[in-house]
Write an enzyme that holds these catalytic residues in place. Structure first.
Site, short mmCIF file in Angstrom:
data_model
loop_
_atom_site.label_atom_id
_atom_site.label_comp_id
_atom_site.label_asym_id
_atom_site.label_seq_id
_atom_site.Cartn_x
_atom_site.Cartn_y
_atom_site.Cartn_z
N HIS A 75 -1.95 -2.18 -9.85
CA HIS A 75 -2.95 -1.62 -8.94
C HIS A 75 -4.17 -2.51 -8.95
CE1 HIS A 75 -5.62 1.31 -7.05
NE2 HIS A 75 -4.51 1.86 -6.60
N ASP B 60 2.80 5.67 -6.60
CA ASP B 60 4.05 5.59 -5.84
C ASP B 60 5.28 5.61 -6.72
OD1 ASP B 60 2.83 5.34 -3.24
OD2 ASP B 60 2.11 3.41 -3.95
N HIS C 63 0.88 -1.18 0.00
CA HIS C 63 0.00 0.00 0.00
C HIS C 63 0.91 1.24 0.00
CE1 HIS C 63 -3.49 2.39 0.59
NE2 HIS C 63 -3.82 2.08 1.84
N1 COA Z 1 5.31 -6.59 -10.35
C1 COA Z 1 5.25 -7.77 -11.00
N2 COA Z 1 4.11 -8.48 -11.16
C2 COA Z 1 3.00 -7.98 -10.63
C3 COA Z 1 2.98 -6.75 -9.94
C4 COA Z 1 4.20 -6.05 -9.81
N3 COA Z 1 4.26 -4.90 -9.17
N4 COA Z 1 1.73 -6.49 -9.53
C5 COA Z 1 0.97 -7.53 -9.94
N5 COA Z 1 1.74 -8.42 -10.60
C6 COA Z 1 1.29 -9.66 -11.21
C7 COA Z 1 1.01 -10.71 -10.15
O1 COA Z 1 2.18 -11.46 -9.86
C8 COA Z 1 -0.07 -11.53 -10.81
O2 COA Z 1 0.54 -12.36 -11.75
P1 COA Z 1 -0.02 -13.83 -12.06
O3 COA Z 1 -1.42 -13.59 -12.59
O4 COA Z 1 0.93 -14.35 -13.07
O5 COA Z 1 -0.03 -14.55 -10.75
C9 COA Z 1 -0.88 -10.50 -11.58
O6 COA Z 1 0.01 -9.41 -11.83
C10 COA Z 1 -2.08 -9.98 -10.82
O7 COA Z 1 -1.65 -9.60 -9.56
P2 COA Z 1 -2.58 -9.59 -8.27
O8 COA Z 1 -1.74 -9.89 -7.07
O9 COA Z 1 -3.81 -10.39 -8.47
O10 COA Z 1 -3.03 -8.10 -8.26
P3 COA Z 1 -3.54 -7.33 -7.00
O11 COA Z 1 -4.77 -6.62 -7.41
O12 COA Z 1 -3.65 -8.14 -5.77
O13 COA Z 1 -2.29 -6.37 -6.81
C11 COA Z 1 -0.98 -4.70 -5.97
C12 COA Z 1 -2.32 -5.05 -6.60
C13 COA Z 1 -0.90 -3.18 -5.88
C14 COA Z 1 -0.91 -5.31 -4.57
C15 COA Z 1 0.18 -5.25 -6.84
O14 COA Z 1 0.09 -4.75 -8.16
C16 COA Z 1 1.54 -4.98 -6.24
O15 COA Z 1 1.99 -5.73 -5.38
N6 COA Z 1 2.21 -3.84 -6.70
C17 COA Z 1 3.47 -3.47 -6.11
C18 COA Z 1 3.22 -2.71 -4.82
C19 COA Z 1 2.71 -1.31 -5.07
O16 COA Z 1 3.22 -0.59 -5.90
N7 COA Z 1 1.70 -0.94 -4.29
C20 COA Z 1 1.12 0.39 -4.34
C21 COA Z 1 -0.25 0.38 -4.92
S1 COA Z 1 -0.84 2.05 -5.14
#
Ligand code: COA
Length: 376
Positions: free
Chosen positions: A259, A313, A220
């Site tokens: 996201h 971010d 987050h």
């Molecule tokens: N880097 C690499 N792969 C990523 C990724 C990232 N930052 N974010 C998502 N993915 C991939 C996941 O591994 C998943 O791959 P798969 O389908 O092969 O398993 C797919 O994209 C979907 O991811 P998922 O975990 O279902 O998405 P989510 O909705 O839960 O994730 C976040 C949202 C923000 C938690 C995620 O994108 C993330 O961890 N981002 C990095 C942290 C970040 O920047 N957070 C700030 C948000 S404002």
């Protein structure tokens, strides 16, 4: 019901008049106003009023809000003494969390959940949290806290309290816009935390402390500091590919990318990138922004076809870096802005409360015979 809504994805937990996001179109709207318009034309104080009232203020209302924020900026003695004790041992986000609880503990009206008192609390926390973070940073650098200046707006005063110097017009504007962009984002994890705590009719201070604890996590608000560490570790363009490949090879995520809601570019990232170009023109740290752009381009090629784009971010890290702000203040700065959205949601919650209490599907053992410990 046997279905599980993991991560509560796609579930509406409440109705709100504050914010609408269209994750497919990349739209972010605060109470009917597009984020591009607000970033271009508004101020953080105006946006705070908008979130707390769902309309823009007139001149008098804006001036009254500024007066209230000015009045609330100084810290009580006990809070300042607390920061003096905490800074050598405690990181800034946790200091903020503790300080909010203590500000609440010494407020005789903390358990008054009527709307006028809650509104004063919202303004108090908005004003004082900025002073807490600035004082923390001054003290750890061996300097005394700087008293707030009434003639400076919220963002400018925050930068002034950090450095003791009046910021440039560009720095003032960039910080103000960064605060506007981070002010509100519908039912994100930290807002939901605040809502859950508020729904028990616990007070606004405890609800905000819950939200700060939730924002801290790297999935987050903690992502902006994590982006800083990534780009800092990459250092040079030639290291981008091996760094990213190693990271993804270990099954890790690239921070600042992806996201839950946006499946296209996050509009906040677009605005911050534009600001980044302006700040880079005069910043000695522009290499950092340039490297972030190259990382972004590499990831765009690497992740082509997947809905993974830079989020807020990604560029806040390089913009703050170019403003000379220490990296462990990036997430606290997110909190200094989001306090307006959190408290606005709490105003809605307290006005029409229902205890948040979902279910968990039981998957454990059934009908076991209890055997006394002597026989186990
Ligand atoms: N880097 C690499 N792969 C990523 C990724 C990232 N930052 N974010 C998502 N993915 C991939 C996941 O591994 C998943 O791959 P798969 O389908 O092969 O398993 C797919 O994209 C979907 O991811 P998922 O975990 O279902 O998405 P989510 O909705 O839960 O994730 C976040 C949202 C923000 C938690 C995620 O994108 C993330 O961890 N981002 C990095 C942290 C970040 O920047 N957070 C700030 C948000 S404002």
């Amino acid at each position: 019901m046997t279905e599980i809504a993991r991560g509560l994805e796609g579930i509406n937990v409440t109705a709100t008049k504050l914010c609408r996001i269209d994750g497919q179109k990349g739209e972010l709207i605060y109470s009917g106003y597009n984020i591009y318009d607000l970033a271009d034309k508004s101020s953080f104080e105006e946006v705070a009023f908008l979130l707390w009232n769902q309309r823009l203020p007139n001149k008098q209302e804006l001036s009254d809000l500024k007066t209230l924020l000015n009045k609330e900026r100084p810290l009580d003695n006990i809070v300042e003494r607390l920061i003096r004790e905490l800074w050598p041992h405690v990181r800034p986000m946790r200091t903020l969390e503790i300080a909010v609880e203590v500000i609440g503990a010494i407020d005789p009206d903390s358990s008054d959940l009527t709307q006028p008192t809650l509104r004063t609390t919202a303004a108090r926390l908005t004003a004082k949290m900025a002073t807490v973070i600035a004082a923390y940073d001054r003290l750890r650098n061996g300097k005394e806290p700087v008293a707030p200046r009434d003639d400076l707006g919220h963002a400018a005063n925050f930068l002034y309290m950090l450095t003791g110097e009046e910021p440039t017009e560009l720095a003032k504007r960039v910080m103000d816009v960064a605060f506007i962009l981070h002010a509100e984002h519908e039912m994100n994890a930290s807002t939901f935390s605040a809502m859950v705590t508020g729904s028990t009719l616990s007070d606004m201070y405890s609800a905000i402390a819950s939200a700060i604890g939730t924002l801290k996590g790297p999935l987050h608000g903690g992502a902006n500091e994590a982006v800083f560490k990534t780009v800092d570790a990459i250092k040079e363009e030639k290291n981008i590919a091996p760094h990213v490949e190693a990271l993804l090879g270990r099954g890790e995520r690239v921070m600042g990318i992806g996201h839950r809601i946006y499946k296209t570019t996050d509009p906040r990232a677009v605005i911050l990138e534009r600001l980044g170009h302006q700040v880079a023109e005069t910043s000695p740290d522009r290499w950092y922004f340039d490297l972030s752009l190259k990382l972004r381009d590499y990831l765009a090629r690497k992740l082509e076809g997947r809905p993974l784009y830079p989020n807020v971010d990604f560029f806040s890290a390089s913009v703050y870096r170019m403003l000379g702000i220490p990296s462990d203040l990036y997430t606290p700065i997110f909190a200094l802005a989001r306090i307006t959205g959190w408290t606005a949601h709490l105003l809605e919650q307290y006005a029409d409360n229902r205890l948040v209490r979902p279910n968990a599907l039981y998957e454990g053992a059934a009908n076991r015979e209890y055997i006394p410990v002597e026989s186990r």
